[in-house]
Design a protein around this motif. Structure first.
Motif, PDB file in Angstrom:
ATOM      1  N   ALA A 145       0.836  -1.209   0.000  1.00 57.32           N
ATOM      2  CA  ALA A 145       0.000   0.000   0.000  1.00 57.32           C
ATOM      3  C   ALA A 145       0.871   1.260   0.000  1.00 57.32           C
ATOM      4  CB  ALA A 145      -0.931  -0.013   1.217  1.00 57.32           C
ATOM      5  N   SER A 146       1.946   1.248   0.788  1.00 59.66           N
ATOM      6  CA  SER A 146       2.824   2.424   0.837  1.00 59.66           C
ATOM      7  C   SER A 146       3.503   2.654  -0.509  1.00 59.66           C
ATOM      8  CB  SER A 146       3.920   2.234   1.889  1.00 59.66           C
ATOM      9  OG  SER A 146       3.357   1.940   3.137  1.00 59.66           O
ATOM     10  N   THR A 147       3.890   1.562  -1.176  1.00 58.48           N
ATOM     11  CA  THR A 147       4.563   1.689  -2.466  1.00 58.48           C
ATOM     12  C   THR A 147       3.594   2.252  -3.502  1.00 58.48           C
ATOM     13  OG1 THR A 147       5.870  -0.226  -1.813  1.00 58.48           O
ATOM     14  CG2 THR A 147       6.025   0.422  -4.106  1.00 58.48           C
ATOM     15  N   VAL A 148       2.345   1.793  -3.437  1.00 59.83           N
ATOM     16  CA  VAL A 148       1.316   2.322  -4.342  1.00 59.83           C
ATOM     17  C   VAL A 148       1.104   3.815  -4.057  1.00 59.83           C
ATOM     18  CG1 VAL A 148      -1.178   2.279  -4.817  1.00 59.83           C
ATOM     19  CG2 VAL A 148       0.130   0.144  -4.772  1.00 59.83           C
ATOM     20  N   ARG A 149       1.047   4.168  -2.767  1.00 57.24           N
ATOM     21  CA  ARG A 149       0.844   5.580  -2.394  1.00 57.24           C
ATOM     22  C   ARG A 149       1.979   6.439  -2.965  1.00 57.24           C
ATOM     23  NH1 ARG A 149       3.858   8.578  -0.461  1.00 57.24           N
ATOM     24  NH2 ARG A 149       4.524   7.272   1.276  1.00 57.24           N
ATOM     25  N   ALA A 150       3.212   5.953  -2.841  1.00 57.64           N
ATOM     26  CA  ALA A 150       4.361   6.726  -3.349  1.00 57.64           C
ATOM     27  C   ALA A 150       4.320   6.818  -4.880  1.00 57.64           C
ATOM     28  CB  ALA A 150       5.667   6.080  -2.894  1.00 57.64           C
ATOM     29  N   PHE A 151       3.895   5.735  -5.521  1.00 59.13           N
ATOM     30  CA  PHE A 151       3.775   5.701  -6.996  1.00 59.13           C
ATOM     31  C   PHE A 151       2.831   6.806  -7.476  1.00 59.13           C
ATOM     32  CE2 PHE A 151       1.471   3.743 -10.695  1.00 59.13           C
ATOM     33  CZ  PHE A 151       2.539   3.552 -11.569  1.00 59.13           C
ATOM     34  N   SER A 189      -5.985   1.828  -8.883  1.00 62.15           N
ATOM     35  CA  SER A 189      -7.152   2.679  -9.164  1.00 62.15           C
ATOM     36  C   SER A 189      -8.009   2.840  -7.901  1.00 62.15           C
ATOM     37  CB  SER A 189      -7.969   2.138 -10.336  1.00 62.15           C
ATOM     38  OG  SER A 189      -8.312   0.811 -10.114  1.00 62.15           O
ATOM     39  N   ALA A 190      -8.065   1.789  -7.056  1.00 61.85           N
ATOM     40  CA  ALA A 190      -8.848   1.926  -5.809  1.00 61.85           C
ATOM     41  C   ALA A 190      -8.232   2.988  -4.902  1.00 61.85           C
ATOM     42  CB  ALA A 190      -8.912   0.587  -5.087  1.00 61.85           C
ATOM     43  N   CYS A 191      -6.936   3.215  -5.046  1.00 63.83           N
ATOM     44  CA  CYS A 191      -6.271   4.241  -4.227  1.00 63.83           C
ATOM     45  C   CYS A 191      -6.328   5.607  -4.908  1.00 63.83           C
ATOM     46  CB  CYS A 191      -4.825   3.847  -3.939  1.00 63.83           C
ATOM     47  SG  CYS A 191      -4.691   2.430  -2.842  1.00 63.83           S
ATOM     48  N   GLY A 192      -7.081   5.711  -5.998  1.00 63.66           N
ATOM     49  CA  GLY A 192      -7.281   7.016  -6.630  1.00 63.66           C
ATOM     50  C   GLY A 192      -6.389   7.280  -7.830  1.00 63.66           C
ATOM     51  N   GLY A 193      -5.650   6.261  -8.289  1.00 64.83           N
ATOM     52  CA  GLY A 193      -4.741   6.466  -9.421  1.00 64.83           C
ATOM     53  C   GLY A 193      -5.325   5.977 -10.729  1.00 64.83           C
ATOM     54  N   PRO A 194      -4.543   6.128 -11.811  1.00 62.08           N
ATOM     55  CA  PRO A 194      -5.006   5.613 -13.096  1.00 62.08           C
ATOM     56  C   PRO A 194      -5.031   4.083 -13.072  1.00 62.08           C
ATOM     57  CG  PRO A 194      -2.714   6.401 -13.234  1.00 62.08           C
ATOM     58  CD  PRO A 194      -3.203   6.715 -11.859  1.00 62.08           C
ATOM     59  N   GLN A 195      -5.903   3.483 -13.874  1.00 58.57           N
ATOM     60  CA  GLN A 195      -5.980   2.016 -13.914  1.00 58.57           C
ATOM     61  C   GLN A 195      -4.602   1.467 -14.315  1.00 58.57           C
ATOM     62  OE1 GLN A 195      -7.887  -0.455 -12.999  1.00 58.57           O
ATOM     63  NE2 GLN A 195      -6.407  -1.844 -13.942  1.00 58.57           N
ATOM     64  N   THR A 196      -3.935   0.802 -13.356  1.00 57.70           N
ATOM     65  CA  THR A 196      -2.578   0.301 -13.594  1.00 57.70           C
ATOM     66  C   THR A 196      -2.462  -1.071 -12.950  1.00 57.70           C
ATOM     67  OG1 THR A 196      -1.829   2.577 -13.259  1.00 57.70           O
ATOM     68  CG2 THR A 196      -0.108   0.884 -13.309  1.00 57.70           C
TER      69      THR A 196
END
Ligand code: HAM
Length: 424
Positions: free
Chosen positions: A84-90, A291-298
């Motif tokens: 989750a942290s890595t996704v947040r940083a991404f 995308s669930a964390c608010g980013g582009p579908q990746t």
């Protein structure tokens, strides 16, 4: 008690820490060959990240997070895992705007308020890798291969690689429904945990460790009976790729993993001999998380391995790592005048890159020799009266007790040659 650490934590002492360095360096060099680059994220994050990222129905979120309000009245959580942290940083650092895929690795402490037992801690350490931006099964095979290669390199070549496909939002509703239909008449025989999972996350009933639930789940519809065409094809291609890489695996159709974000591939690596907590590594694909964390579908795929469990597996198998903590030189002195010369020499040697130590507790010469032995010094330089008067050093090679007289002018070059094979 001030003299004991909090429950579920442990100290890594000298003697052990060198082994950690060895493993960490091995992992870093492996990541270099696989082109994963290191990310270091904060140890704490906004609680919201894990609620959304890890999933509200997971044990981690419901029972195991170290959450507190900070002085600014913000809810903060010590990271229970690294994905989750890595996704947040991404997302935060807009890494998605760079050339894809993004291949990251991390090593560091994680925190879960679990019941401590062998192999299960409240502060433990994970090494993990995450690939963002690749939808195909090659990325899944790559991360599994990396983990397997790491274990092989340290002598753990007979671990069990379990793989499964947990489907995707398209095929999972059908599976969920089939599972609910299967367990509905058996609800009162399931444990409290599983009863509460029944509505929101019934798949988790399949990997409950409670013996009753295990008994009741015999014959339950497994994920692979409901996979859509795309998930089916992804899973069979992954198997082909693993066979290509000679990675032995078993299909474990009850493997669903304890985190909510997985889609398609889920996998675990087990060392059954280390006990109940035998999973040394776990991971999978999570195409909906970013995308669930608010980013582009990746799409994303990765794993994390528990460092403490690596050591547990090595210990149960009686495997040792090639690490030794030896110092190059111990400088021993006979009296106060030679003590000053020893002090100067030790610093000169250290500046030349030679690891050197001397006594600082006014030990006798005999006690200094014992101390040198304890430090596993390769060489001992003796400075006594004769050495002081005639400006030379006596160098004793501790492996065969041979001795040589070396002049002050030549000592540095002499040592560099013996220790590093470097002629000056
Ligand atoms: P996980 O299965 O929760 O997955 O943890 C991965 C590994 O961390 C486990 O297989 C185990 O070796 C170790 N581990 C977990 N909890 C503890 C504990 N309390 N004490 C000691 N070791 C523990 C994840 O954390 C996911 N983020 C993995 C992942 C990365 N999936 C995709 N990318």
């Amino acid at each position: 008690m001030l003299t004991s650490g909090p429950k579920g934590t442990h100290d890594i002492l000298p003697g052990e820490s060198e082994k950690w360095h060895y493993i960490e360096e091995l992992l870093r060099s492996l990541c270099k060959t696989y082109n994963f680059r290191e990310i270091r994220t904060p140890i704490f994050e906004h609680t919201e990240l894990f609620l959304r990222g890890v999933g509200e129905t997971t044990d981690i979120v419901q029972k195991e997070m170290y959450t507190f309000m900070d002085k600014g009245e913000r809810s903060i959580t010590l990271r229970p895992e690294g994905t989750a942290s890595t996704v947040r940083a991404f997302l935060d650092q807009k890494l998605y705007a760079q050339t894809q895929p993004t291949k990251l690795f991390y090593i560091g402490p994680m925190f879960r308020y679990e019941r401590p037992q062998a192999g299960r801690f409240r502060q433990f350490h994970q090494f993990g890798v995450e690939t963002f931006g690749t939808a195909g099964p090659e990325a899944d095979a790559e991360v599994i291969a990396l983990a397997v290669e790491f274990y092989k390199k340290i002598g753990l070549s007979d671990l069990e690689v379990h793989i499964n496909s947990v489907g995707c939002p398209q095929c999972r509703p059908e599976h969920k429904e089939k599972i609910q239909t299967f367990f509905q008449p058996k609800l009162d025989k399931l444990c409290d945990n599983c009863r509460s999972r029944f509505e929101k996350n019934p798949l988790r009933i399949l990997d409950c460790k409670n013996p009753n639930c295990r008994e009741e789940s015999i014959g339950a519809p497994t994920t692979n009976t409901c996979l859509c065409e795309e998930c089916e094809s992804h899973f069979s291609q992954l198997q082909k790729l693993l066979q290509e890489l000679n990675v032995k695996y078993v299909i474990d159709d009850k493997l669903v993993r304890g985190l909510d974000y997985y889609t398609k591939t889920a996998f675990e690596i087990h060392a059954p001999e280390i006990g109940a907590q035998s999973a040394v590594c776990g991971g999978g694909r999570y195409d909906g998380l970013i995308s669930a964390c608010g980013g582009p579908q990746t799409p994303g795929v990765g794993f994390a391995l528990g460092m403490e469990r690596v050591f547990a597996a090595l210990n149960t198998k009686g495997l040792t790592l090639p690490v030794q903590q030896k110092i190059d030189v111990f400088v021993a002195c006979a009296d106060d005048t030679s003590r000053y010369k020893a002090f100067q020499l030790v610093y000169a040697l250290r500046q030349a890159g030679i690891s050197a130590e001397k006594d600082t507790l006014n030990r006798s010469l005999k006690a200094q020799m014992k101390y040198a032995d304890k430090l596993s010094a390769k060489l001992v330089i003796l400075i006594g009266e004769e050495e002081m008067t005639n400006d030379f050093y006596t160098v004793r090679n501790m492996s065969d007790s041979s001795q040589e007289k070396v002049t002050s002018a030549e000592i540095k070059a002499y040592l560099l040659n013996i220790i590093f094979g470097r002629k000056q």
